[in-house]
Structures are given as structure tokens and as C-alpha cells.
Motif scaffolding. Structure first.
Motif, PDB file in Angstrom:
ATOM      1  N   TYR A 242      48.139  37.480  29.359  1.00 21.73           N
ATOM      2  CA  TYR A 242      47.388  36.230  29.545  1.00 21.73           C
ATOM      3  C   TYR A 242      46.878  36.103  30.987  1.00 21.73           C
ATOM      4  CZ  TYR A 242      46.894  31.239  30.550  1.00 21.73           C
ATOM      5  OH  TYR A 242      46.439  30.019  30.987  1.00 21.73           O
ATOM      6  N   SER A 243      47.733  36.408  31.949  1.00 23.42           N
ATOM      7  CA  SER A 243      47.359  36.286  33.357  1.00 23.42           C
ATOM      8  C   SER A 243      46.246  37.250  33.722  1.00 23.42           C
ATOM      9  CB  SER A 243      48.576  36.540  34.249  1.00 23.42           C
ATOM     10  OG  SER A 243      49.606  35.616  33.980  1.00 23.42           O
ATOM     11  N   ARG A 244      46.369  38.512  33.248  1.00 26.24           N
ATOM     12  CA  ARG A 244      45.336  39.499  33.576  1.00 26.24           C
ATOM     13  C   ARG A 244      43.989  39.094  32.959  1.00 26.24           C
ATOM     14  NH1 ARG A 244      49.218  40.692  35.983  1.00 26.24           N
ATOM     15  NH2 ARG A 244      48.120  39.148  37.240  1.00 26.24           N
ATOM     16  N   ALA A 245      44.024  38.513  31.754  1.00 29.14           N
ATOM     17  CA  ALA A 245      42.770  38.184  31.070  1.00 29.14           C
ATOM     18  C   ALA A 245      42.135  36.918  31.621  1.00 29.14           C
ATOM     19  CB  ALA A 245      43.025  38.047  29.574  1.00 29.14           C
ATOM     20  N   ASP A 248      42.723  36.855  36.147  1.00 30.68           N
ATOM     21  CA  ASP A 248      42.094  37.949  36.899  1.00 30.68           C
ATOM     22  C   ASP A 248      40.832  38.490  36.223  1.00 30.68           C
ATOM     23  OD1 ASP A 248      44.293  37.681  38.526  1.00 30.68           O
ATOM     24  OD2 ASP A 248      45.395  39.334  37.627  1.00 30.68           O
ATOM     25  N   PHE A 249      40.583  38.066  34.980  1.00 27.97           N
ATOM     26  CA  PHE A 249      39.418  38.516  34.204  1.00 27.97           C
ATOM     27  C   PHE A 249      39.388  40.031  34.032  1.00 27.97           C
ATOM     28  CE2 PHE A 249      38.164  34.494  36.194  1.00 27.97           C
ATOM     29  CZ  PHE A 249      37.902  33.746  35.058  1.00 27.97           C
ATOM     30  N   LYS A 250      40.560  40.640  33.925  1.00 25.20           N
ATOM     31  CA  LYS A 250      40.672  42.064  33.635  1.00 25.20           C
ATOM     32  C   LYS A 250      41.032  42.219  32.154  1.00 25.20           C
ATOM     33  CE  LYS A 250      42.087  43.523  38.281  1.00 25.20           C
ATOM     34  NZ  LYS A 250      43.118  44.237  39.084  1.00 25.20           N
ATOM     35  N   TYR A 251      40.029  42.054  31.310  1.00 24.18           N
ATOM     36  CA  TYR A 251      40.294  42.023  29.872  1.00 24.18           C
ATOM     37  C   TYR A 251      40.716  43.384  29.329  1.00 24.18           C
ATOM     38  CZ  TYR A 251      38.497  37.292  29.727  1.00 24.18           C
ATOM     39  OH  TYR A 251      38.343  35.951  29.927  1.00 24.18           O
ATOM     40  N   GLY A 252      40.234  44.453  29.930  1.00 20.37           N
ATOM     41  CA  GLY A 252      40.656  45.778  29.489  1.00 20.37           C
ATOM     42  C   GLY A 252      42.129  46.013  29.749  1.00 20.37           C
ATOM     43  N   LEU A 253      42.596  45.602  30.928  1.00 24.21           N
ATOM     44  CA  LEU A 253      44.016  45.746  31.278  1.00 24.21           C
ATOM     45  C   LEU A 253      44.876  44.870  30.376  1.00 24.21           C
ATOM     46  CD1 LEU A 253      45.794  47.241  33.333  1.00 24.21           C
ATOM     47  CD2 LEU A 253      45.664  45.206  34.782  1.00 24.21           C
ATOM     48  N   ALA A 254      44.405  43.658  30.095  1.00 24.24           N
ATOM     49  CA  ALA A 254      45.138  42.761  29.212  1.00 24.24           C
ATOM     50  C   ALA A 254      45.229  43.331  27.801  1.00 24.24           C
ATOM     51  CB  ALA A 254      44.463  41.390  29.173  1.00 24.24           C
ATOM     52  N   ALA A 255      44.131  43.915  27.322  1.00 24.46           N
ATOM     53  CA  ALA A 255      44.135  44.509  25.984  1.00 24.46           C
ATOM     54  C   ALA A 255      45.073  45.708  25.923  1.00 24.46           C
ATOM     55  CB  ALA A 255      42.719  44.916  25.596  1.00 24.46           C
ATOM     56  N   ALA A 256      45.121  46.501  26.993  1.00 27.64           N
ATOM     57  CA  ALA A 256      46.015  47.656  27.023  1.00 27.64           C
ATOM     58  C   ALA A 256      47.476  47.216  26.947  1.00 27.64           C
ATOM     59  CB  ALA A 256      45.775  48.466  28.305  1.00 27.64           C
TER      60      ALA A 256
END
Length: 283
Positions: A242-245, A248-256
Motif C-alpha cells: 500500500y505504501s509503495r503504491a 511512493d507511486f511505485k506501482y510496479g514494486l507494489a505489484a511485485a
């Protein structure tokens, strides 16, 4: 055609809110994406960054610790189900009382328990009276107790839900086998362990699967009560996603990280199948 017509609204919603998000999320796990720019293929870079992030490992450790709730909540739920399964006067009131926390919004539950855990609150007062606490610090502000405090709220809220499932499972346990074992001289414990538990095995499988996945994916409790603190002691792996997405708007990292959570859930699901013998009833 009529049958498919009745199924169509549900299938449309299933694809929109389940199938498509799973497929798109898996795609994003191999891309760099921040909403503004189109996805850019990065292969396994997101997973490499993930495995080098200590915050991810901290969240994963806390989520795995949370699984300790599973056996406790299952044992208590079975015992409560056995208790309220008796034809006693006013038993409907007790069944309702146990189920009320389940239908209560977690926002409300979290606020209530945060107040109860606060400095000078009812929980601290009782613990100090019993000599189980040396200071009056809020349990949620103490890194040594914060995760346990949140786990207890999950336990308290979930008992009623699993109790209802076990009540339904008890209806499938053969009363004839129960009576025969009693006539043969079996004690109440022997009847429970050799007749009731084998008969409940399919329900135990379902409940253990649901509670294990919920424990690994713990999120609401963390958001409402601690926001991952203090000092990251309640930071869960899904809170990391949730925090990464959304921070930080790092949706790829959040999805991983979400894919890792899904794989871990599958592993623990297989373990549950093994421990419950695939949910096969022996009664």
C-alpha cells in the motif's frame, strides 16, 4: 441461455473486479509505472529491488508472525461453537453477542480498542492490577507489545465469524457415532477428539485457509490502529504494498510484493491441506 443470462451480471463483476486486476497487477510487477507515464518493461528489476529492501523483509516477518493468530482463533472458535451448540435457554442471545464484533466496522473496532489500549486505559489498568505490566505506557506505543495488541483485536473480532462456520460444521457430525462412543464408555474428551474433530475436518480446512490468508494479508488493523508503528513493529507486508503504491507511486514494486504475498498464501494453503488431510472427514 437463460442460466447464462442469470450468471452474466456476476461474471461481468468478477472479471472487472477480480480477474482483470489480477492480470493487470501481474503485468505491472514486471514494469515501472507511476500512473503519469505509461508502463515501461523492466523485467525482474522490481523483484531485485524488493529483495534488497529491508522494509519489505520487516513487513514480511511481521506478517508471518501474525499467522500465530490462526491456531488460537481456530481452537477458541471450535470451543465457543461447542458451547453455543447446546439447546440451552437464551442461547440465541449468546450466539448473537459473539457475532456482533464480526459485523462491526473495523474503523469503529479499531478506535474502541485504541482507546482501551491507551495510557491509563482499561487494559493497562487491569494489567497493572494483575502485576503483568510495569508501566502505564500504551500497548500500541510499545514496540514489544504493539503487534500482540493488534493480533488480539483480530482474534476478538474473528471468533464469531468462525464460530458460525463451525456451528454449521457440527450439524454434519454424526450424532449416532457420538452416542455410540458414549455408550462404549468414551470420555467427553475422547468423543471430541475421535468423533467431533474428524467430522469437523472439512470445516477446519476452510476456516484455517481463510484465517491464514487473512493473517498474511493483514491491513485494516494496521492502518486504523498503528500505521505500521511504533518503530515498524507492526509494519505488515501488505501495508508495504500500500505504501509503495499510494505514497511512493511505485506501482510496479507494489505489484511485485503482492505477487510474493500470493505465493506465500499458496504455500500455506498447501500446508493446511496437508495438515487436514485435504479436508476429508473420517466421522
Amino acid at each position: 441461455m437463460i442460466a447464462y443470462a442469470f450468471m452474466l451480471p456476476f461474471l461481468i463483476l468478477l472479471v472487472m473486479f477480480h480477474t482483470w486486476p489480477v492480470l493487470f497487477g501481474t503485468f505491472l510487477a514486471f514494469n515501472s509505472y507511476n500512473i503519469i507515464s505509461p508502463p515501461q518493461w523492466v523485467g525482474l528489476d522490481n523483484f531485485r529491488e524488493l529483495f534488497q529492501d529491508e522494509q519489505f523483509w520487516s513487513g514480511l516477518r511481521n506478517s508471518l508472525k501474525y499467522i500465530l493468530v490462526v491456531p488460537v482463533i481456530q481452537v477458541i472458535s471450535i470451543l465457543v461453537a461447542l458451547l453455543v451448540n447446546r439447546p440451552l435457554k437464551g442461547i440465541g442471545f449468546f450466539r448473537t453477542a459473539y457475532y456482533v464484533p464480526v459485523v462491526t466496522s473495523f474503523a469503529v473496532v479499531g478506535l474502541i480498542w485504541s482507546w482501551m489500549y491507551q495510557q491509563g486505559g482499561p487494559v493497562n489498568t487491569v494489567l497493572r492490577t494483575l502485576g503483568l505490566a510495569s508501566d502505564d505506557r500504551s500497548l500500541l506505543n510499545n514496540p514489544a507489545t504493539a503487534l500482540l495488541a493488534v493480533m488480539f483485536v483480530t482474534l476478538w473480532k474473528g471468533i464469531g465469524y468462525y464460530m458460525v462456520l463451525y456451528l454449521a460444521g457440527l450439524q454434519n457430525v454424526s450424532q449416532e457415532l457420538d452416542d455410540a462412543a458414549t455408550i462404549d464408555g468414551a470420555t467427553r474428551w475422547q468423543v471430541f477428539w475421535n468423533v467431533t474433530v474428524p467430522g469437523l475436518r472439512p470445516t477446519i480446512l476452510v476456516c484455517s485457509l481463510l484465517s491464514t490468508i487473512s493473517a498474511i494479508k493483514v491491513f485494516e488493523e494496521i492502518v486504523v490502529m498503528t500505521q505500521g508503528g511504533p518503530a515498524g513493529s507492526t509494519y505488515s507486508v501488505l501495508f508495504y504494498s500500500y505504501s509503495r503504491a499510494f505514497q511512493d507511486f511505485k506501482y510496479g514494486l507494489a505489484a511485485a510484493s503482492s505477487i510474493i504475498v500470493a505465493l506465500i498464501s499458496i504455500v500455506f494453503g498447501l500446508i493446511n491441506f496437508r495438515l487436514t488431510r485435504g479436508g476429508r472427514s473420517d466421522a
